[in-house]
Motif scaffolding. Structure first.
Motif, PDB file in Angstrom:
ATOM      1  N   LYS A   1      24.555  31.291 -27.302  1.00  0.00           N
ATOM      2  CA  LYS A   1      24.862  32.878 -27.176  1.00  0.00           C
ATOM      3  C   LYS A   1      26.109  32.569 -25.477  1.00  0.00           C
ATOM      4  O   LYS A   1      26.701  34.003 -25.422  1.00  0.00           O
ATOM      5  CB  LYS A   1      23.228  33.844 -26.406  1.00  0.00           C
TER       6      LYS A   1
ATOM      7  N   LEU B   1      26.316  34.164 -20.075  1.00  0.00           N
ATOM      8  CA  LEU B   1      26.520  34.837 -19.516  1.00  0.00           C
ATOM      9  C   LEU B   1      26.191  36.117 -19.899  1.00  0.00           C
ATOM     10  O   LEU B   1      25.261  36.946 -19.576  1.00  0.00           O
ATOM     11  CB  LEU B   1      28.140  35.235 -19.538  1.00  0.00           C
ATOM     12  N   VAL B   2      26.353  36.349 -21.501  1.00  0.00           N
ATOM     13  CA  VAL B   2      24.916  37.386 -22.753  1.00  0.00           C
ATOM     14  C   VAL B   2      23.296  36.569 -21.658  1.00  0.00           C
ATOM     15  O   VAL B   2      23.093  37.217 -22.320  1.00  0.00           O
ATOM     16  CB  VAL B   2      25.186  36.472 -24.212  1.00  0.00           C
TER      17      VAL B   2
ATOM     18  N   ASP C   1      22.687  35.506 -19.158  1.00  0.00           N
ATOM     19  CA  ASP C   1      22.098  36.345 -17.961  1.00  0.00           C
ATOM     20  C   ASP C   1      22.164  37.409 -18.003  1.00  0.00           C
ATOM     21  O   ASP C   1      21.276  38.076 -17.203  1.00  0.00           O
ATOM     22  CB  ASP C   1      23.232  35.941 -16.888  1.00  0.00           C
ATOM     23  N   GLN C   2      22.957  38.688 -18.870  1.00  0.00           N
ATOM     24  CA  GLN C   2      22.080  39.682 -19.353  1.00  0.00           C
ATOM     25  C   GLN C   2      21.078  40.026 -20.097  1.00  0.00           C
ATOM     26  O   GLN C   2      20.675  40.566 -18.926  1.00  0.00           O
ATOM     27  CB  GLN C   2      23.704  40.144 -19.158  1.00  0.00           C
ATOM     28  N   MET C   3      20.706  39.043 -20.834  1.00  0.00           N
ATOM     29  CA  MET C   3      19.655  39.243 -21.250  1.00  0.00           C
ATOM     30  C   MET C   3      18.297  39.373 -20.724  1.00  0.00           C
ATOM     31  O   MET C   3      17.368  39.856 -20.763  1.00  0.00           O
ATOM     32  CB  MET C   3      19.677  38.207 -22.368  1.00  0.00           C
TER      33      MET C   3
END
Lengths: 565, 565
Positions: A538, A541-542, A544-546
């Motif tokens: 992923k 950054l994805v 961290d967002q998830m």
């Protein structure tokens, strides 16, 4: 509850892999693979009595138990050994090895069976309040540890939330070809009811008989006919999801440009963001006609050419299954003596006899010029299924026959037979594990550009890890405009510590897949077993967002922890 | 920068709606609609000189300006009036009315033109640090206020970030039919370059000439051929996005079951979660053959039957455009004297002459039995475009002709002419606004079940709000397995305060759409104008989750505030 009977293996007690086929496979394996000390004539079920199994203690307080019983009623809250045991793991190779131990390491403290989405919400809200982990459980067929009940700390209770009672089709809207369905419904029940209204979902993963709609959605599943009907994410129009904050609901618009598509956040969420309770599904009419084709193509490369041409020409056979030469030889070896036609029978019979010895480089038999040009070491079996109106199938058939002109047509029966065995194949693993043989599968997907290298490197990595005598088979089952899936089946001698052996193999091979532009998973999901690579997959950054989203929804991390995120 | 020349209207200075067609339309309108005091012979461009326009003051500090110039270089940071003016609004009706004011209420403090994604990230990181709002700007064709530069408080500077220099195709992977493309590329540049490699994206929104890939992605756009090629979300394989935390990147797998599809969080994100800089796209080969068909069907209902049958039979014409009887009559009225064929020429000519008076209920002309059965008040025009190999088009054509057997075939020319005017239509609005006429469009989508009621209620709501003499036209341009889009075009006399009139209409009609199971938008997006209904559309729990994600990514709410969220 009859689904508890076979907690130690795949599927249903009344079913098994055909005895004669098992024997054929055993004959193909190097004899030193088979554990001498195992009495393979005794079925595994009899070797392990439930009374002999030890489960961990129950960590729920009396207050918790009373509260959960108040929500769902006494009969829907189970702490008995058998119910706990059969919700202690899924159906991964590691699960089935661990099921052979007397002492089960992880088991849910209780299994709760909500009867509606309100129950689900109340259970989650209470669990959130009391810091109890909740593992959603559909059919329990995860092969990646997706349903394994583990908390974030040793003394934290884990509740398995079975969606088995949310198993109804609430509405069929024939005009719009949509259905509102509760997610606990099993594949066959869903199809049977849809069929009675003239519809099909067209979703047939190999777990179909024992897996649920909710499991398909939570793991972004694909089935054998997804080439035509679409993957589960193509079929879901809207969702209802129980979260600690309440019941979230999306709208079933045919399409929309109203911001992000939030269904796609829950598709593949594996219980991390809430428990999916209901979905609106896009249906198809039952096709008037369904016909199998199969071809023996002169090489895997020629098979790939055909598959790319199929996508390029917007053709959509429902089933597309191209076996590599290894799998082709294996399938030929397992075939019985009544295949396809007189001519191919001789070919296949010959092939069967010569397996697993090296085939003669080119065989010359008496059935046509084409076969003469097919080297048996290169031959790749392609099975296709065409669905639609009689006219559509006929048009599609003639187009596909043209694309396969370099191959030998084997007619319908190979496909029909393959379909017959499709749902039986997973039973083979039980038989082999029982005899000390490692049998497992893994799958990935990549673009056409990286396909060949990924295929070769993964094959090599499996052999390197499992031994050069390991049997490694591969097929493509799903094709896309930009690439295709790879599904590997492999057999090897199990070591004394098969879990260590398996973990080493998984680590080695997954790293090779990731290094060669393969997806971490094409249709099995992430669960526990792929979690280690999810950052690579992923990106940071994805992730961290998830995780930020997870923290908002589930600040205490009670929703299926240790999976996905 | 030539795209600045027409800040007050649609498109390019060198283009306009054909004069004769404008005149025909003016003749069709009630004479009292046309403002007497407007000298319509003077083009709007001349009536308003840029020197006469007043923009708000610049709120950026010298330090900010120095820093931004250091990032992108002096030439890529603009505070001149013309550049600011032409980034002050998009192309909504309200925008174009406001553009006529001398005093522009909102304008970016500066426009910055990054040259690569690193620039974009640095701009956002600095803006985040200094609490400066950033509005991404592609082609600026939003019709919902999506690019309007507004901060969250009056004294907060707003920087418009134009992606115009990120306009390159970085890689074309012919084997996998994929391209890596920077998002600032305009439609024609993208298509031209792809075409030279034998590919097409097949994405043709009406804004195509002036809109960018990034705009399409950020608003989940659909184009006239999306029925065949898919909407933009079907074509995006992976994304690169600049966020305050860094540059996020997803992987371009053909499919995946590795957790949520995070592309879908950014598709439709309208700048709220970061600035999209790059995308991997799935391409198609340029079709060998492209052919238009058109039919005059005896009723709108029969048209709907045909469209549903098209989807049911998995046929995929690229363009599908079914006009309701009102739009059909309007199109006939605008048609010139050389349509389709001799026979239909007479029909259409007659129709043209009789518009806008009520048509005779049934007309009897000398060209075939079919037309006799078509009531001109009920007639619905269906335009289709078929693409593929010569064989495919031929097969598809015969299937569609069978489905349209109750209609009158009008041949190819109606479609060809429609395509010719497709990109010119938006210019008409400028002409009419200039003469005091309200012309705008709105669009939605719903399931087949709710289609008819939504259509009738929206039509009624438009008439109720704009007056019973308003001209309300509708067509379907996108069909899905479960439903279809509705696209309304409406003309009315503009009031003294056209913005108040428009807002009242928008409120009334959108509420009716929402009450009747319509989506808030099918392909225009949310922007400022639909924001009011986004809670109804998404539901409170999805909104809370989206806002939580927004807060993590953009805690100071600097990323395109007041849009979407």
């Amino acid at each position: 509850m009859n689904y508890c009977e076979k907690w130690w293996g795949w599927g249903d007690l009344s079913q098994s892999f055909p005895k004669d086929s098992t024997q054929k496979i055993l004959n193909l394996l190097p004899s030193q693979w088979l554990q001498k000390e195992v009495d393979a004539s005794i079925p595994l079920a009899i070797t392990k009595k439930i009374e002999e199994i030890e489960l961990p203690g129950i960590r729920l307080s009396n207050q918790d138990i009373t509260h959960f019983k108040e929500i769902v009623g006494e009969k829907n809250f189970c702490t008995d050994k058998k119910t706990r045991l059969c919700h202690s793991f899924g159906k991964s190779y590691v699960d089935l090895i661990q099921a052979r131990d007397k002492k089960i390491r992880f088991s849910p403290d209780a299994v709760i069976f909500p009867e509606d989405e309100r129950h689900v919400h109340e259970i989650i809200a209470y669990a959130h309040f009391q810091n109890i982990c909740v593992t959603p459980f559909g059919g329990g067929t995860s092969v990646l540890g997706g349903v394994n009940p583990q908390g974030t700390e040793p003394y934290q209770p884990v509740l398995t939330l079975s969606l088995r009672h949310l198993d109804k089709i609430l509405k069929i809207d024939a005009a719009s070809r949509m259905a509102d369905v509760q997610v606990g419904i099993l594949g066959p029940d869903l199809e049977k009811q849809l069929n009675s209204h003239g519809f099909t979902l067209g979703h047939f993963p190999q777990s179909f008989e024992f897996s649920t709609l909710g499991g398909w959605i939570a793991t972004r599943s694909a089935g054998h006919s997804s080439n035509h009907y679409g993957r589960i994410e193509d079929l879901v129009l809207s969702l209802k999801v129980a979260t600690p904050q309440g019941i979230l609901e999306t709208k079933p618009h045919p399409a929309s440009s109203c911001g992000p598509n939030w269904n796609e956040v829950y598709l593949g969420s594996e219980g991390s963001f809430g428990v999916i309770t209901q979905a609106s599904l896009s249906l198809s009419e039952i096709p008037e006609c369904k016909e199998y084709l199969s071809f023996l193509l002169p090489s895997y490369q020629e098979g790939l050419n055909v598959l790319r041409a199929i996508k390029k020409n917007y053709l959509s056979p429902s089933i597309v299954r191209l076996s590599d030469p290894h799998e082709t030889q294996f399938m030929i070896a397992l075939s019985d003596d009544q295949p396809c036609s007189k001519s191919s029978r001789a070919f296949l019979k010959n092939a069967w006899r010569s397996f697993p010895r090296t085939f003669p480089k080119n065989i010359y038999l008496s059935f046509g010029q084409k076969l003469k040009k097919i080297s048996q070491q290169q031959a790749s079996l392609l099975i296709l299924c065409l669905e639609g109106s009689i006219n559509e199938v006929s048009t599609l058939k003639s187009k596909i026959k043209t694309l396969c002109k370099k191959g030998l047509s084997l007619g319908k029966s190979v496909g029909i037979k393959w379909e017959k065995n499709y749902f039986l194949s997973p039973y083979l693993r039980d038989e082999l594990i029982h005899r000390g043989v490692l049998l497992d599968t893994l799958e990935t997907v990549t673009s056409w550009t990286y396909f060949e290298k990924l295929y070769l490197e993964t094959h090599k990595a499996l052999k390197n890890s499992l031994g050069q005598d390991a049997i490694v088979l591969c097929h493509i089952s799903h094709i896309y405009p930009t690439g295709a899936s790879l599904y590997f089946t492999f057999l090897a001698q199990a070591h004394d510590n098969p879990i260590t052996q398996w973990i080493r193999m998984k680590n080695d091979v997954t790293q090779v897949i990731m290094n060669n532009h393969g997806a971490l998973s094409h249709h099995h999901g992430v669960g526990q077993d792929h979690k280690k690579w999810i950052y690579d997959e992923k990106g940071p950054l994805v992730m961290d967002q998830m995780k930020a989203l997870k923290k908002f929804i589930d600040p205490k991390n009670i929703l299926n922890p240790n999976k996905l995120l």
